[in-house]
Design a protein around this motif. Sequence first.
Motif, mmCIF file in Angstrom:
data_model
loop_
_atom_site.group_PDB
_atom_site.id
_atom_site.type_symbol
_atom_site.label_atom_id
_atom_site.label_comp_id
_atom_site.label_asym_id
_atom_site.label_seq_id
_atom_site.Cartn_x
_atom_site.Cartn_y
_atom_site.Cartn_z
ATOM 1 N N GLU A 54 16.865 47.856 79.461
ATOM 2 C CA GLU A 54 17.478 46.525 79.559
ATOM 3 C C GLU A 54 17.060 45.827 80.850
ATOM 4 O O GLU A 54 16.796 44.623 80.862
ATOM 5 C CB GLU A 54 18.999 46.630 79.482
ATOM 6 C CG GLU A 54 19.506 46.957 78.098
ATOM 7 C CD GLU A 54 20.998 47.216 78.046
ATOM 8 O OE1 GLU A 54 21.629 47.387 79.125
ATOM 9 O OE2 GLU A 54 21.536 47.259 76.933
ATOM 10 N N GLN A 55 16.998 46.594 81.934
ATOM 11 C CA GLN A 55 16.594 46.020 83.217
ATOM 12 C C GLN A 55 15.140 45.534 83.140
ATOM 13 O O GLN A 55 14.825 44.431 83.601
ATOM 14 C CB GLN A 55 16.748 47.049 84.332
ATOM 15 C CG GLN A 55 16.378 46.523 85.693
ATOM 16 C CD GLN A 55 16.540 47.565 86.784
ATOM 17 O OE1 GLN A 55 16.881 48.712 86.515
ATOM 18 N NE2 GLN A 55 16.289 47.175 88.006
ATOM 19 N N ALA A 58 14.865 42.335 81.195
ATOM 20 C CA ALA A 58 15.290 41.187 82.004
ATOM 21 C C ALA A 58 14.193 40.786 82.985
ATOM 22 O O ALA A 58 13.940 39.584 83.196
ATOM 23 C CB ALA A 58 16.578 41.516 82.750
#
Length: 187
Positions: A54-55, A58
Amino acid sequence: MTRAGTGSSLTAAIAGITLPAARESDAGISTVYTASGRPTGEGGELSDSIKSAEQRLAEIAALKKHIINYSRTKETYAAYRKSGYSKKFLEEHREEITLHKAAKAAFNQIDGADTRRKSKIHTIRQLNQEYAQVLSGKKAAYAEYREARKQMQDYLIARKNIEAILGVEQEQEAQRQQQERQKKSER
């Protein structure tokens, strides 16, 4: 009191999961206790993997945004430089110039402190490909995580069921022993 045979089969049946060893011995019961009592190491690793994916997603999205902003505002910033960094021009095009500077700062941050070494920024196509790969990896890890979580919940339910059954069996055994003691004391 023996829990082998019928008791363990009943325990496995009520637990609602397949425990082959539980049909014939206490090994199945100990398997449930071991599985339900173990720390969720696999789940933790999967959770960390999902969070890192997820990081990265982003980061890729932010980088794509900066690349698009940079390419959209490149000409405006060049005109600003040609104007000799005019305050009037800056006021007229503040939003575009600010976006351009933010994109440039993001690129410099990627390059690091060494401004002499310029790394090539990925293209939007490359970032889209990486995004798709990371996203598919995240989805696969999340599916594994859901399965591991479901399995742990099944083990916990089985453990509670076994404890409930064994509690009833132990109460019945204690009542039988008490009745036997009473019969012996009456003789």
